[in-house]
Design an enzyme around this catalytic site. Structure first.
Site, PDB file in Angstrom:
ATOM      1  N   ARG A  70      28.792  16.036 -49.641  1.00 12.29           N
ATOM      2  CA  ARG A  70      30.299  15.751 -50.058  1.00 12.29           C
ATOM      3  C   ARG A  70      30.345  14.805 -51.256  1.00 12.29           C
ATOM      4  NH1 ARG A  70      33.152  13.440 -46.807  1.00 12.29           N
ATOM      5  NH2 ARG A  70      31.450  12.849 -45.364  1.00 12.29           N
ATOM      6  N   SER A 249      30.960  10.278 -40.204  1.00  9.24           N
ATOM      7  CA  SER A 249      29.949  11.490 -40.622  1.00  9.24           C
ATOM      8  C   SER A 249      28.335  10.604 -40.362  1.00  9.24           C
ATOM      9  CB  SER A 249      30.046  11.956 -42.189  1.00  9.24           C
ATOM     10  OG  SER A 249      31.186  12.418 -42.239  1.00  9.24           O
ATOM     11  N   THR A 254      27.058  15.198 -33.207  1.00  8.65           N
ATOM     12  CA  THR A 254      26.136  16.298 -32.617  1.00  8.65           C
ATOM     13  C   THR A 254      25.175  15.990 -31.606  1.00  8.65           C
ATOM     14  OG1 THR A 254      26.214  17.264 -35.105  1.00  8.65           O
ATOM     15  CG2 THR A 254      24.541  17.925 -33.501  1.00  8.65           C
ATOM     16  N   ASP A 276      32.035  18.713 -34.023  1.00  5.74           N
ATOM     17  CA  ASP A 276      32.404  17.864 -35.231  1.00  5.74           C
ATOM     18  C   ASP A 276      33.982  17.961 -35.284  1.00  5.74           C
ATOM     19  OD1 ASP A 276      31.627  16.905 -37.738  1.00  5.74           O
ATOM     20  OD2 ASP A 276      32.520  18.496 -38.836  1.00  5.74           O
ATOM     21  N   GLY A 490      20.336  10.005 -25.070  1.00  3.96           N
ATOM     22  CA  GLY A 490      20.489  10.600 -23.785  1.00  3.96           C
ATOM     23  C   GLY A 490      21.001   9.372 -22.775  1.00  3.96           C
TER      24      GLY A 490
HETATM   25  P1  GTP Z   1      28.297  14.822 -39.139  1.00  2.00           P
HETATM   26  O1  GTP Z   1      27.733  16.090 -38.940  1.00  2.00           O
HETATM   27  O2  GTP Z   1      27.875  14.295 -40.538  1.00  2.00           O
HETATM   28  O3  GTP Z   1      29.776  14.735 -38.748  1.00  2.00           O
HETATM   29  O4  GTP Z   1      27.719  13.829 -38.146  1.00  2.00           O
HETATM   30  P2  GTP Z   1      27.523  13.431 -36.642  1.00  2.00           P
HETATM   31  O5  GTP Z   1      28.206  12.458 -36.236  1.00  2.00           O
HETATM   32  O6  GTP Z   1      27.355  14.922 -36.025  1.00  2.00           O
HETATM   33  O7  GTP Z   1      26.152  12.971 -36.508  1.00  2.00           O
HETATM   34  P3  GTP Z   1      24.668  13.139 -35.667  1.00  2.00           P
HETATM   35  O8  GTP Z   1      24.768  13.709 -34.463  1.00  2.00           O
HETATM   36  O9  GTP Z   1      24.184  14.521 -36.548  1.00  2.00           O
HETATM   37  O10 GTP Z   1      23.757  11.934 -36.226  1.00  2.00           O
HETATM   38  C1  GTP Z   1      23.419  11.457 -37.258  1.00  2.00           C
HETATM   39  C2  GTP Z   1      22.092  10.834 -37.445  1.00  2.00           C
HETATM   40  O11 GTP Z   1      22.422   9.516 -36.327  1.00  2.00           O
HETATM   41  C3  GTP Z   1      20.791  11.246 -36.683  1.00  2.00           C
HETATM   42  O12 GTP Z   1      19.872  10.967 -37.640  1.00  2.00           O
HETATM   43  C4  GTP Z   1      20.722  10.770 -35.160  1.00  2.00           C
HETATM   44  O13 GTP Z   1      19.454  10.967 -35.150  1.00  2.00           O
HETATM   45  C5  GTP Z   1      21.126   9.541 -35.456  1.00  2.00           C
HETATM   46  N1  GTP Z   1      21.807   9.166 -34.076  1.00  2.00           N
HETATM   47  C6  GTP Z   1      22.550  10.129 -33.311  1.00  2.00           C
HETATM   48  N2  GTP Z   1      22.870   9.467 -32.364  1.00  2.00           N
HETATM   49  C7  GTP Z   1      22.337   8.058 -32.026  1.00  2.00           C
HETATM   50  C8  GTP Z   1      22.006   7.133 -31.142  1.00  2.00           C
HETATM   51  O14 GTP Z   1      22.738   7.242 -30.058  1.00  2.00           O
HETATM   52  N3  GTP Z   1      21.710   6.043 -31.298  1.00  2.00           N
HETATM   53  C9  GTP Z   1      20.885   5.929 -32.701  1.00  2.00           C
HETATM   54  N4  GTP Z   1      20.262   5.018 -32.997  1.00  2.00           N
HETATM   55  N5  GTP Z   1      20.883   7.187 -33.692  1.00  2.00           N
HETATM   56  C10 GTP Z   1      21.672   8.207 -33.454  1.00  2.00           C
HETATM   57  C1  SPV Z   2      30.151  15.505 -42.555  1.00  7.46           C
HETATM   58  O1  SPV Z   2      30.129  14.904 -43.542  1.00  7.46           O
HETATM   59  O2  SPV Z   2      31.273  14.928 -41.541  1.00  7.46           O
HETATM   60  C2  SPV Z   2      29.787  16.779 -41.797  1.00  7.46           C
HETATM   61  C3  SPV Z   2      28.896  17.443 -42.876  1.00  7.46           C
HETATM   62  O3  SPV Z   2      30.011  17.260 -40.922  1.00  7.46           O
HETATM   63  S1  SPV Z   2      30.151  18.445 -43.928  1.00  7.46           S
HETATM   64  O4  SPV Z   2      30.408  19.688 -43.660  1.00  7.46           O
HETATM   65  O5  SPV Z   2      29.305  18.397 -45.377  1.00  7.46           O
HETATM   66  O6  SPV Z   2      31.314  17.715 -44.121  1.00  7.46           O
HETATM   67 MN    MN Z   3      31.490  15.846 -39.644  1.00  9.59          MN
END
Ligand code: GTP
Ligand code: SPV
Ligand code: MN
Length: 583
Positions: A70, A249, A254, A276, A490
């Site tokens: 973005r 983000s 996820t 999201d 987890g």
């Molecule tokens: P957007 O799609 O950008 O909105 O992101 P999101 O909030 O869904 O983030 P996502 O769950 O994809 O996690 C982003 C990164 O953080 C990944 O590389 C994960 O492996 C890492 N991550 C997620 N949960 C944890 C956690 O509990 N601990 C750690 N250390 N890393 C984490």
């Molecule tokens: C974020 O950046 O928070 C996302 C990916 O979930 S995007 O769809 O590019 O905004």
């Molecule tokens: Mn997002």
């Protein structure tokens, strides 16, 4: 295909007049249409098929190396009055904005096909769902929108019945970063995006519609459009609580949304509603209910493996579009921390060389239908949504923020949300790892002045006495050597359990100036390799550091000037006074 809705037909005609496409295609969302587009994209080199044995129906897309995230600095909210967009948004006067971006759109689709994508955000039969039409010259956008939204014939039917829809106009243009703008006209329910083919810049149903435009509408109509996952937590007795969490983000939404319970937690189940975005409404009983406006996941690939996120790891082994990952010698997708295989070609399409940085782009993404997820909740399709027990804010903070704490009440919870800060990530172009304020994880996504947004949040306290409790979590505390103190993933279920126990009145807590913290013995650490000292560190409140933090929050709030709700400033002052008294 055309439409019986004259406002839609006239808009499509006027866009064609401006952009001069070779042909116009109305998307019906069918499998046949998708098959045809995919094979055309493969022929054009926009997609390439991945190893069909291990990754059936999976494709790789490599975007332009200057177009991988973005672009907040090129994203505008164009309200008539600048103050309505607020200091949290870049602003342009609407007529100027239209003129500037229409000049870029003029003739931009010559030699291209213009696709008309009718879509529905939310279950097609939900009273909370909203409609939109995206016009784009990118077949990649069509294929992604088909996974991310309810797109095609059914959506068009509802649009024709209701007559109201968000108009989104998109062209990849020439991908010149100097000719790139993402513009929002909330008063006109319109979006214009030019010069990027990437994710949140181009899939207009997602951040542009479901957050920026929807948050603006939500304020006028009394609901909330939030950057939140929605998850159901089922205990061994079969009782399920639903929780919605706002993390910035790439900060773990996820992962939490499809968490797999640790071995010590047999009998627990986790159900994904959304990863999201959440749209939150008060029902007639005053219960806050959530729907996920999306139908798929556009998720961060790096870090996804069998241990961290097995549900995601498994679901992206079929029917998935990968954007900007690396590939192995036998044409499997590869990314950092995949824990399987070796990269051969990097995300730029060059032979992999460790000297040139990571093999997969740190913001590489998968696009996949939510129905591929083994933990997908059947209630994700429920028109009335699910009742929310807890709202959880969080961020990436090496220091300061404890593993979890609970706000004292709703209004204090609004302060906790407004004060969220987090280290920046690769989801936006720009520096990574810098702590910035990201209120409610909505800094890049709120379609109006944050001061008004906080007033709107506060107003819920007057509208219901059954509001969810509000919490703050931080999975990202580090020791001096940069190692995470908490195992995360987890194991985060242990923290969510405490949150639900609080909501159900099953557990006491320690009162501190920043809110309620768990007694160490109330976080189940059985089977977990975390020492008592580390748990103490994770659950302690450094009064002096928090005083500095609260001063900084106060300064941040003050930067919103006269529109800042006095009640929010009062919450901040109370916390500060309590911190002074305690130290
Ligand atoms: P957007 O799609 O950008 O909105 O992101 P999101 O909030 O869904 O983030 P996502 O769950 O994809 O996690 C982003 C990164 O953080 C990944 O590389 C994960 O492996 C890492 N991550 C997620 N949960 C944890 C956690 O509990 N601990 C750690 N250390 N890393 C984490
Ligand atoms: C974020 O950046 O928070 C996302 C990916 O979930 S995007 O769809 O590019 O905004
Ligand atoms: Mn997002």
């Amino acid at each position: 295909m055309t439409t019986t809705l004259s406002t839609l037909q006239e808009w499509v005609d006027s866009v064609a007049q401006l952009t001069q496409p070779d042909q116009i295609h109305w998307c019906d969302g069918s499998q046949a249409e998708n098959d045809r587009l995919v094979s055309e994209m493969c022929a054009d080199g926009i997609l390439s098929p991945l190893n069909d044995e291990d990754f059936p129906d999976c494709y790789l897309h490599l975007s332009d190396p200057s177009d991988v995230a973005r672009v907040e600095h090129l994203t505008f909210v164009c309200t008539s009055a600048q103050d309505d967009a607020g200091p949290n948004n870049h602003w342009m006067e609407p007529a100027d904005a239209h003129e500037k971006i229409d000049a870029l759109f003029a003739g931009a689709m010559q030699g291209r096909t213009m696709y008309v994508i009718p879509y529905c955000m939310g279950p097609i039969d939900s009273p909370y769902a909203r409609l939109g039409v995206e016009i784009t010259d990118s077949a990649y956008v069509v294929a992604n929108m088909r996974l991310m939204t309810r797109m095609g014939t059914n959506a068009l039917q509802r649009i024709e019945t209701e007559g109201t829809f968000v108009k989104g106009l998109h062209s990849t243009g020439d991908l010149d970063p100097d000719r790139r703008f993402i513009m929002h006209f909330p008063e006109e329910l319109a979006i214009k995006s030019f010069g990027s083919g990437y994710g949140g810049n181009a899939l207009l149903g997602k951040k542009c519609h479901a957050l920026r435009i929807a948050s603006f509408q939500a304020r006028a109509e009394g609901w909330l459009a939030e950057h939140m996952l929605i998850v159901g937590i089922e205990n061994p007795a079969g009782e399920t609580n639903y929780v919605a969490c706002a993390f910035p983000s790439a900060c773990g939404k996820t992962n939490l949304a499809m968490l797999i319970p640790p071995e010590s937690h047999s009998g627990w189940k986790v159900w994904t509603l959304g990863d999201d975005i959440a749209w939150l409404h008060l029902d007639s009983e005053g219960q806050l209910r959530a729907i996920n406006p999306e139908a798929g996941y556009f998720g961060v690939v790096p870090g996804t493996n069998e241990k961290t996120n097995k549900n995601a790891y498994d679901m992206i082994h079929r029917d998935t579009i990968f954007t900007n990952v690396a590939t192995t010698a036998n044409n499997q997708p590869w990314w950092e921390d995949k824990k399987d295989g070796e990269p051969s070609i990097d995300w730029r399409g060059n032979k992999y060389d460790a000297e040139n940085g990571p093999a997969a782009h740190p913001n590489s993404r998968f696009t996949v239908s939510a129905t591929n997820n083994a933990s997908y909740s059947s209630l994700a399709e429920a028109p009335e949504g699910v009742p929310i027990s807890a709202l959880v804010f969080g961020g990436r903070r090496k220091e300061l923020a404890p593993l979890v704490y609970e706000a004292k009440d709703w209004k204090h919870g609004v302060l906790v949300g407004a004060g969220v800060a987090s280290e920046t990530t690769a989801a936006n172009v720009g520096e990574v790892g810098v702590v910035r304020r990201d209120p409610m994880a909505m800094k890049p996504f709120c379609g109006y002045n944050f001061a008004d947004y906080w007033s709107h949040w506060l107003s819920f306290a007057e509208r219901s006495d059954k509001l969810p409790r509000i919490f703050h979590v931080n999975w990202f505390r580090q020791d001096d050597s940069g190692k995470f103190l908490w195992p995360g993933f987890g194991e985060n279920l242990r923290v969510i359990r405490w949150i639900i126990d609080r909501c159900e009145g099953r557990v006491d807590a320690r009162s501190t100036p920043i809110g309620y913290l768990p007694n160490a013995s109330d976080i189940d650490t059985s089977g977990l390799d975390v020492s008592a000292d580390i748990m103490d560190a994770l659950l302690s409140v450094n009064l002096e550091a928090w005083r500095d933090e609260m001063h900084s929050v106060g300064e941040y709030l003050d930067s919103y000037g006269e529109r800042l709700p006095a009640a929010l400033k009062k919450e901040q002052e109370t916390v500060l006074e309590d911190l002074e008294k305690a130290s």
